[in-house]
Write a protein that holds these residues in place. Structure first.
Motif, PDB file in Angstrom:
ATOM      1  N   TYR A   1       7.114   7.389  -2.623  1.00 31.42           N
ATOM      2  CA  TYR A   1       7.118   5.978  -2.225  1.00 31.42           C
ATOM      3  C   TYR A   1       7.007   5.863  -0.713  1.00 31.42           C
ATOM      4  O   TYR A   1       7.512   6.688   0.043  1.00 31.42           O
ATOM      5  CB  TYR A   1       8.382   5.266  -2.729  1.00 31.42           C
ATOM      6  CG  TYR A   1       9.676   5.805  -2.180  1.00 31.42           C
ATOM      7  CD1 TYR A   1      10.270   5.245  -1.041  1.00 31.42           C
ATOM      8  CD2 TYR A   1      10.337   6.864  -2.807  1.00 31.42           C
ATOM      9  CE1 TYR A   1      11.462   5.729  -0.539  1.00 31.42           C
ATOM     10  CE2 TYR A   1      11.521   7.361  -2.311  1.00 31.42           C
ATOM     11  CZ  TYR A   1      12.084   6.795  -1.171  1.00 31.42           C
ATOM     12  OH  TYR A   1      13.260   7.280  -0.661  1.00 31.42           O
TER      13      TYR A   1
ATOM     14  N   THR B   1       7.503  -5.722   2.607  1.00 30.49           N
ATOM     15  CA  THR B   1       6.918  -5.989   1.287  1.00 30.49           C
ATOM     16  C   THR B   1       7.803  -6.981   0.554  1.00 30.49           C
ATOM     17  O   THR B   1       8.867  -6.614   0.031  1.00 30.49           O
ATOM     18  CB  THR B   1       6.785  -4.687   0.478  1.00 30.49           C
ATOM     19  OG1 THR B   1       6.114  -3.693   1.263  1.00 30.49           O
ATOM     20  CG2 THR B   1       6.012  -4.919  -0.809  1.00 30.49           C
TER      21      THR B   1
ATOM     22  N   GLY C   1       3.282   5.447  -5.190  1.00 25.96           N
ATOM     23  CA  GLY C   1       3.258   3.991  -5.035  1.00 25.96           C
ATOM     24  C   GLY C   1       3.203   3.237  -6.347  1.00 25.96           C
ATOM     25  O   GLY C   1       2.646   2.131  -6.397  1.00 25.96           O
TER      26      GLY C   1
ATOM     27  N   SER D   1      -0.335   4.052  -8.070  1.00 26.78           N
ATOM     28  CA  SER D   1      -0.070   2.644  -8.375  1.00 26.78           C
ATOM     29  C   SER D   1       0.051   2.426  -9.887  1.00 26.78           C
ATOM     30  O   SER D   1       0.855   3.087 -10.545  1.00 26.78           O
ATOM     31  CB  SER D   1      -1.173   1.783  -7.755  1.00 26.78           C
ATOM     32  OG  SER D   1      -0.789   0.432  -7.724  1.00 26.78           O
TER      33      SER D   1
ATOM     34  N   ASP E   1       5.506  -0.155   0.901  1.00 21.55           N
ATOM     35  CA  ASP E   1       4.194   0.281   1.393  1.00 21.55           C
ATOM     36  C   ASP E   1       3.220  -0.881   1.564  1.00 21.55           C
ATOM     37  O   ASP E   1       2.019  -0.671   1.726  1.00 21.55           O
ATOM     38  CB  ASP E   1       3.599   1.329   0.459  1.00 21.55           C
ATOM     39  CG  ASP E   1       3.399   0.831  -0.969  1.00 21.55           C
ATOM     40  OD1 ASP E   1       3.444  -0.394  -1.191  1.00 21.55           O
ATOM     41  OD2 ASP E   1       3.191   1.671  -1.868  1.00 21.55           O
TER      42      ASP E   1
ATOM     43  N   CYS F   1       1.607  -0.153   8.066  1.00 17.66           N
ATOM     44  CA  CYS F   1       0.414  -0.875   7.621  1.00 17.66           C
ATOM     45  C   CYS F   1      -0.357  -1.326   8.858  1.00 17.66           C
ATOM     46  O   CYS F   1       0.197  -1.999   9.732  1.00 17.66           O
ATOM     47  CB  CYS F   1       0.802  -2.073   6.769  1.00 17.66           C
ATOM     48  SG  CYS F   1       1.564  -1.622   5.176  1.00 17.66           S
TER      49      CYS F   1
ATOM     50  N   THR G   1       4.087  -2.318  -2.929  1.00 21.12           N
ATOM     51  CA  THR G   1       5.228  -2.059  -3.807  1.00 21.12           C
ATOM     52  C   THR G   1       6.448  -1.731  -2.953  1.00 21.12           C
ATOM     53  O   THR G   1       6.346  -0.942  -2.002  1.00 21.12           O
ATOM     54  CB  THR G   1       4.939  -0.876  -4.749  1.00 21.12           C
ATOM     55  OG1 THR G   1       3.703  -1.114  -5.428  1.00 21.12           O
ATOM     56  CG2 THR G   1       6.037  -0.711  -5.774  1.00 21.12           C
TER      57      THR G   1
ATOM     58  N   HIS H   1      -0.258   1.447   1.181  1.00 18.00           N
ATOM     59  CA  HIS H   1      -0.288   1.701  -0.265  1.00 18.00           C
ATOM     60  C   HIS H   1      -1.482   2.565  -0.647  1.00 18.00           C
ATOM     61  O   HIS H   1      -1.353   3.483  -1.472  1.00 18.00           O
ATOM     62  CB  HIS H   1      -0.344   0.364  -1.009  1.00 18.00           C
ATOM     63  CG  HIS H   1      -0.290   0.499  -2.495  1.00 18.00           C
ATOM     64  ND1 HIS H   1       0.852   0.864  -3.176  1.00 18.00           N
ATOM     65  CD2 HIS H   1      -1.253   0.320  -3.449  1.00 18.00           C
ATOM     66  CE1 HIS H   1       0.605   0.895  -4.473  1.00 18.00           C
ATOM     67  NE2 HIS H   1      -0.673   0.568  -4.666  1.00 18.00           N
TER      68      HIS H   1
END
Length: 675
Positions: A610, A616, A560, A535, A622, A644, A625, A653
């Motif tokens: 990714y 999103t 991510g 991230s 994810d 998710c 992002t 993520h």
């Protein structure tokens, strides 16, 4: 509102209902507050100490040490932990324990069994989580931590004694072999140019030499493996150097005799023509007495010729030069040298001026001015043999220095070798309750998995106030540490300290990363490091390269990372709950990202991973992002399909960092690291 009359009784039922309702509302509010607090703050904090410690031990020595586990969790929650200690050299579990206590003393009992000196890396890992209950609505998220123990093992006293004995024994044996070898090679060089084969037992001597060299090599191998007892038990060949020296001296003496004889025969060859012509002339002149004397001389010469040619075939046939035998022939040789002049002068006197006009061919040749030497007997072949003048240098072999060995996953290397360290960098944190341990722990599962697979040594976390531990820096394997840019180190009254600062911009975080990389490189001796970031950590790594260039970066793997910024509800959530400076930097089209987009690394290999499968902000991503905002045009971009599963639709993520859920992410990281 209706008022109760003066004589109207108090409505206790209504009062109780109201009180119960208030209590229920308070309890629901309290439960909701607890739930929110658990969701937005660290559920559990664990501390495994000491992080890194070193013990000096001897081979076959047993050592007992311990690790202390402190668990600090939410006050309404009960935790469960397991703690495992294993030897990285063999991946063997040394100790395992489970506990629900807030404090645990984990004792490890190890017997050092390693014949060679070096280092063993013992890793202690712990995994803890809060057990979900009504009062503790935990999602049972597991938090990991680890610690390292370095065992520096040395020879036992018995091994040291045997090692010294092997070294002494080997030195004596190797020198004796070298002396023996020099004499054998000298004999080989002397006999190779002989015109006849000389039996010097060379084949047998070389065979004995080869056997001795084999034993010598075997002793070296056993010494290198620290098998000192086996080396001492080897049966060494008895090499009689004096005998070989006598053989060499005998060959040299025979060659000297041969050369003396050859020189004498060269003189004879020069005289035999004269002797032959004189013998013929005497016979024709009926001087039979002189002819008989010359005949005896020729018979003697013939015998000496055979003896000379065959002498070297039998090493003991000739013990003295032939010149001793030539003593009685010397007068005749002298006579033969002057015979031509004396005899011809005599016959010229007898024959008078008609001598040179004689029809006898031999007489005519004596009178010829063009040909001085009359045809004689064939050359008996007596060339000189040169004795080598240079001495053969002794080839004395030495034992190699036994270097310390550091073993990891059944692979042993010299403890002096080094490779690129790996730095894990976490992402943005919305919590400040329990410091940085939870956010640093996001990479703990990948870090431990890489250690178990023999890719990197698990070095736990990097603490800037302490710097990189020297034992970890000296590891001959690529080690990994988890870095937190939230930790700010400083000096207070000469003592290094660290504090947590989570409200800075990404550029300041990059400067802190630079300080850590500089320390890690200096103490490990590595010229470069590899960065694996999650991230926002990827933006910190990119900004570091932007400021300090990428000369000392080998690879950067970003998982991510919002390289194109955050959008939608994640952007709003970050602005409402996150630190303002870093959230501002991560906004799409921020000044920070626009400046950062102009920089392209030159030396480092860049990879992005990714996630896709979660809506999103109206795009595929994810959950935090979008896929397009992770990818970079100059990077190798790797897609991971997932989903998710949480109520907010964002956990892909973070779950990409769990190898048990998304093994593809881990496999891609491993593939990149071992390229």
């Amino acid at each position: 509102m209706r008022r109760r009359g003066k004589d109207e009784p108090f409505d206790w039922k209504r009062f109780i209902v109201v009180i119960i309702a208030i209590v229920v509302i308070l309890l629901l509010g309290f439960y909701a507050a607890i739930h929110i607090d658990i969701l937005t703050n660290d559920q559990i904090h664990i501390d495994l100490e000491p992080r890194i410690e070193t013990y000096a031990v001897q081979n076959d020595e047993r050592i007992v040490f311990k690790k202390s586990l402190e668990v600090d969790n939410f006050w309404l929650c009960d935790s469960f932990c397991n703690i495992t200690t294993y030897d990285t050299a063999t991946n063997k579990v040394l100790s395992f324990e489970e506990s629900e206590a807030a404090h645990l003393e984990h004792v490890i009992n190890v017997k050092m069994q390693s014949p060679k000196p070096g280092k063993r890396y013992i890793i202690t890992e712990t995994s803890c989580y809060n057990k979900p209950t009504f009062l503790c609505p935990s999602n049972a998220e597991v938090l990991h931590d680890s610690a390292m123990t370095v065992l520096e093992h040395r020879y036992s006293d018995t091994q040291e004694t045997m090692k010294s004995e092997v070294e002494t024994k080997f030195a004596e044996f190797s020198y004796r072999i070298a002396e023996y070898e020099s004499q054998v090679y000298r004999i080989a060089n002397l006999t190779k140019d002989l015109p006849v084969r000389y039996n010097a037992n060379l084949t047998l001597l070389i065979k004995e030499l080869d056997q001795a060299r084999y034993t010598e090599s075997l002793m070296m191998e056993l010494y290198d493996e620290a098998a000192f007892q086996e080396a001492l038990n080897l049966k060494l060949q008895v090499l009689n150097v004096t005998y070989v020296q006598e053989r060499r001296n005998r060959v040299e003496e025979l060659i000297r005799i041969y050369n003396i004889n050859a020189e004498l025969f060269n003189v004879l060859n020069q005289s035999l023509n004269d002797v032959d012509q004189l013998f013929s002339f005497l016979q024709k002149s009926q001087d039979y007495s002189g002819a008989y004397e010359l005949y005896k001389s020729v018979r003697l010469l013939s015998s000496l010729q055979v003896l000379h040619r065959d002498g070297l075939k039998n090493a003991y046939a000739v013990s003295v030069p032939l010149s001793d035998t030539f003593t009685e022939l010397l007068p005749l040789l002298n006579a033969s040298r002057i015979a031509r002049n004396v005899t011809i002068s005599r016959y010229i006197e007898l024959a008078g001026p008609d001598f040179c006009s004689s029809n006898i061919t031999s007489i005519q040749k004596y009178c010829s001015t063009e040909e001085d030497i009359l045809p004689g007997v064939p050359d008996i072949g007596s060339q000189n043999i040169s004795l080598p003048t240079e001495e053969i240098h002794l080839n004395v072999r030495g034992l190699k220095l036994i270097r310390d060995e550091c073993c990891f996953e059944d692979k042993c290397n010299s403890c002096e070798s080094a490779r690129y360290p790996i730095i894990f960098i976490h992402g943005h944190s919305f919590t400040d309750r329990s410091g940085v341990s939870a956010i640093q722990g996001t990479f703990s599962m990948i870090q431990q998995r890489l250690s178990h697979d023999g890719i990197v040594l698990d070095g736990n976390t990097y603490e800037p106030e302490l710097g990189l531990d020297e034992q970890l820096g000296a590891a001959p394997f690529p080690f990994s540490v988890r870095h937190s840019y939230y930790l700010f180190s400083y000096y207070d009254l000469g003592l290094a300290s660290a504090t947590i600062r989570k409200n800075d911009n990404i550029e300041n975080y990059a400067i802190r990363l630079h300080e850590s990389i500089r320390d890690i490189r200096a103490k490990s001796g590595a010229d470069k490091v590899t960065i694996i970031a999650h991230s926002m950590g990827g933006l910190v790594a990119r900004k570091y390269m932007n400021i300090f260039d990428d000369t000392h970066i080998d690879k950067v793997i970003m998982i991510g990372t919002p390289n194109g910024g955050i959008i939608g509800r994640i952007s709003d959530y970050c602005n409402n709950f996150g630190a303002d400076p870093e959230c501002e930097d991560m906004q799409k089209d921020s000044i920070f990202l626009k400046k950062l987009s102009t920089y392209i690394p030159v030396n480092a290999q860049i990879y992005t991973i990714y996630g896709t499968g979660c809506p999103t902000a109206g795009f595929d991503g994810d959950g935090v992002t979008t896929a397009d905002n992770v990818k970079l045009t100059y990077a190798t971009n790797i897609q991971i399909n997932g989903s998710c599963t949480d109520s907010l639709g964002i956990n892909l993520h973070s779950k990409m960092l769990d190898p048990s859920i998304y093994p593809d992410v881990y496999e891609e990281i491993k593939k990149i690291l071992i390229q």
